[in-house]
Design an enzyme around this catalytic site. Structure first.
Site, mmCIF file in Angstrom:
data_model
loop_
_atom_site.group_PDB
_atom_site.id
_atom_site.type_symbol
_atom_site.label_atom_id
_atom_site.label_comp_id
_atom_site.label_asym_id
_atom_site.label_seq_id
_atom_site.Cartn_x
_atom_site.Cartn_y
_atom_site.Cartn_z
ATOM 1 N N CYS A 407 0.829 -1.205 0.000
ATOM 2 C CA CYS A 407 0.000 0.000 0.000
ATOM 3 C C CYS A 407 0.868 1.262 0.000
ATOM 4 O O CYS A 407 1.411 1.611 -1.029
ATOM 5 C CB CYS A 407 -1.012 -0.046 1.147
ATOM 6 S SG CYS A 407 -2.483 0.911 0.744
ATOM 7 N N HIS A 538 -3.688 -4.943 0.306
ATOM 8 C CA HIS A 538 -3.045 -5.504 1.500
ATOM 9 C C HIS A 538 -3.113 -7.034 1.467
ATOM 10 O O HIS A 538 -4.070 -7.619 1.980
ATOM 11 C CB HIS A 538 -3.755 -5.002 2.759
ATOM 12 C CG HIS A 538 -3.529 -3.561 3.040
ATOM 13 N ND1 HIS A 538 -2.527 -3.105 3.874
ATOM 14 C CD2 HIS A 538 -4.169 -2.456 2.582
ATOM 15 C CE1 HIS A 538 -2.566 -1.790 3.929
ATOM 16 N NE2 HIS A 538 -3.557 -1.363 3.154
ATOM 17 N N GLU A 540 -1.637 -9.093 3.169
ATOM 18 C CA GLU A 540 -1.514 -9.713 4.501
ATOM 19 C C GLU A 540 -2.864 -10.136 5.083
ATOM 20 O O GLU A 540 -2.933 -11.047 5.903
ATOM 21 C CB GLU A 540 -0.791 -8.771 5.475
ATOM 22 C CG GLU A 540 -1.548 -7.518 5.918
ATOM 23 C CD GLU A 540 -1.352 -6.321 4.991
ATOM 24 O OE1 GLU A 540 -1.021 -6.528 3.801
ATOM 25 O OE2 GLU A 540 -1.540 -5.176 5.459
HETATM 26 N N1 GLN Z 1 -1.963 6.607 2.736
HETATM 27 C C1 GLN Z 1 -2.113 5.852 1.528
HETATM 28 C C2 GLN Z 1 -3.499 6.008 0.932
HETATM 29 O O1 GLN Z 1 -4.425 6.363 1.621
HETATM 30 C C3 GLN Z 1 -1.794 4.391 1.775
HETATM 31 C C4 GLN Z 1 -2.774 3.714 2.666
HETATM 32 C C5 GLN Z 1 -2.254 2.443 3.263
HETATM 33 O O2 GLN Z 1 -1.068 2.188 3.302
HETATM 34 N N2 GLN Z 1 -3.146 1.635 3.790
HETATM 35 O O3 GLN Z 1 -3.701 5.745 -0.207
#
Ligand code: GLN
Length: 565
Positions: A407, A538, A540
């Protein structure tokens, strides 16, 4: 107006003449203090009963006002676990999914805020038929309605409900009241498990049961009696303490279960079974006696202890500091996902947590990264520590250390690549530089309005979306599929205006949304780098003990290959 509840029992069940499937419920509550593993205990009981062939589901109740866990600061709350349907929940939901190897719906998570929100919504819609809507019984009734709905949806023989916080707190009393009311309605179908703490104070050197006795009484004063007590302690419980707890807390001796500290949380179900917890609970609930088959879990636990091939991974994050303590809870699912893949590869994994702010201040030198076999950057928000992360990514890229970005870890890798390879020197994300001129990461279109109106709660791109994979890439090879589904939680994305430029500089977008508008995976060709890959989603959240995630596995395989070289 007719009372909509008139044909119903107190908890909202409509009586029926047909013999219905029997649903039973186990409430798990905490005594003495928090942080002693109520979530893992709940997960372990769920696994044991599932291993007896029962259909099991698990719910978590958090007593805070927040409607979900999404708006809380990670260092305060720990990980936000995202469900398939996009609900932002507590990390315990992740443990339930991992132990049960099942996907759980939004219905299985509630907070005080969520419950009140629903009751108030129904009141505004006149669904209470003009009645006086009261904290008691209407709030516990809504809690019971949700518990029953979750149980029915899962068609569960046993539904576990973990009540957050500790007995005696003002905050969770309404949930204990729900447990009491449900038990009063169907006494034989409800059991209560208290997870307590039995300290061995250093100065005395003897195990003390009194705090547990007080907790049991406090539970009594809420109208509930523990059926089982899980005695968490630094060491196993001796027979004398077991009997003492049984006598003074009014439970059967075999229902006092020794739960000493263990090296791995995955040992816990096996330990509970040594004390025959599954049989005791089956007996209390009047469930048929069945053998427990935990063979697959036993194999997994055995593999978790072997790991003959050492691999050292640096996790570079921005949420590790909590006062003078290092906190890794924020990245719980990431760390577990790494472990599952490591166990499956016979890897002895060692993890080092590096605070990205230390790379910025110079407290930790960037070349400390050279001693690691891989670098992982998990998700995050906001500006602090970001330049440190970008430096670390640059180091991993130029020193050919396997890199896995999740992310924010993917977005920052794109920024690093844009700045240093694609020569977009001021490349950034709009999250940090609102008026930047080379915003390779930009806010998603549908997010702009939400941000303008401060609509932060539950409004990110959340939950499961499909991702189409580009053939002959690291990602496609790892998955062995052409289309996958992964869970998301973000507001920003790769700016499509820069894709051509990034691609011609060598970056490959190996996973995209079906409409090709969202870049889901970015990687470098293997000819350029042994493993440099980032995912907008994600992975995970879908890694499970019994089915490790292919991308984590591919990352660790690359780390192993690097060692051999
Ligand atoms: N801050 C970034 C976004 O909102 C990444 C979010 C995250 O890592 N979950 O897109």
């Amino acid at each position: 107006m007719a009372d909509p509840r008139s044909r119903r029992t107190r908890s909202g069940r409509t009586p029926s003449k047909k013999t219905k499937k029997r649903h039973t419920f186990i409430f798990v509550v905490g005594g003495v203090m928090s942080g002693i593993g109520k979530g893992v205990s709940t997960s372990s009981i769920a696994l044991i009963l599932k291993s007896k062939g029962f259909t099991v589901t698990a719910l978590k109740i958090d007593p805070y006002i927040n409607v979900d866990a999404g708006t809380m600061n990670p260092t305060e709350h720990g990980e936000v676990f995202v469900l398939d349907d996009g609900y932002e929940t507590d990390q315990d939901m992740g443990n339930y999914e991992r132990f049960l190897n099942e996907t759980l719906p939004e219905l299985n998570y509630m907070t005080t805020g969520r419950v009140y929100q629903e009751v108030i919504r129904r009141e505004r819609n006149l669904e209470y038929g003009g009645k006086n809507v009261e904290v008691v019984p209407d709030i516990p009734l809504e809690v019971i309605r949700r518990i029953r709905a979750a149980s029915h949806r899962a068609n569960a023989d046993v539904t576990l409900i973990e009540i957050g916080g500790t007995i005696g707190e003002y905050q969770n009393i309404i949930f204990l009241e729900a447990a009491r009311m449900l038990k009063q309605e169907c006494p034989r179908d409800v059991a209560v498990v208290m997870v307590s703490y039995v300290p061995v104070p250093g100065s005395i050197g003897e195990m003390k049961t009194k705090p547990t006795q007080y907790a049991a009484r406090t539970l009594n004063s809420a109208g509930l009696q523990a059926d089982v007590i899980l005695a968490r302690a630094p060491v196993p419980l001796d027979q004398k303490r077991k009997e003492k707890i049984a006598t003074f807390c009014n439970v059967r001796p075999e229902a006092v279960i020794s739960a000493p500290d263990v090296r791995s949380i995955y040992d816990i179900p096996l330990n509970f079974e040594k004390d025959k917890l599954g049989d005791t609970l089956s007996d209390i609930l009047g469930l048929p006696a069945r053998r427990t088959n935990m063979n697959a879990w036993q194999r997994f636990v055995r593999a978790s202890k072997q790991g003959s091939r050492p691999v050292h991974i640096a996790v570079v994050g921005k949420y590790f500091d909590s006062g003078s303590f290092v906190l890794s809870d924020v990245y719980l699912s990431v760390l577990e996902a790494l472990k599952f893949s490591a166990f499956s590869l016979d890897i002895g994994l060692s993890l080092t947590y590096l605070n990205s702010k230390d790379f910025e201040s110079g407290a930790v030198k960037l070349d400390t990264l050279k001693k690691f076999d891989g670098v992982l950057v998990p998700g995050g928000f906001g500006s602090t520590g970001v330049e440190g992360i970008i430096k670390a990514i640059g180091y991993a890229r130029t020193h050919r250390i396997p890199y896995f970005g999740i992310c924010y870890g993917m977005q920052l890798a794109v920024i690093e690549f844009a700045r240093n390879v694609a020569k977009l020197r001021t490349a950034h994300t709009r999250e940090i530089e609102e008026h930047g001129t080379e915003l390779v990461i930009d806010v998603m279109d549908d997010q702009k309005q939400k941000l303008e109106s401060n609509a932060y709660g539950g409004t990110m791109r959340l939950g499961t979306y499909p991702c189409v994979l580009l053939a002959s890439t690291i990602a496609a090879r790892a998955y062995g599929e052409t289309r996958v589904f992964e869970r998301h939680r973000h507001r920003y994305e790769v700016n499509t205006n820069y894709i051509a430029q990034l691609e011609s500089a060598g970056l490959v977008f190996s996973g995209v949304s079906p409409d090709k508008r969202l870049m889901e995976i970015a990687e470098l060709p293997e000819s350029e780098h042994p493993f440099f890959l980032g995912t907008q989603f994600h992975p995970e959240f879908l890694a499970r003990p019994l089915s490790p995630h292919p991308l984590f596995t591919a990352f660790l395989e690359a780390a192993l290959r690097g060692k051999k070289r």
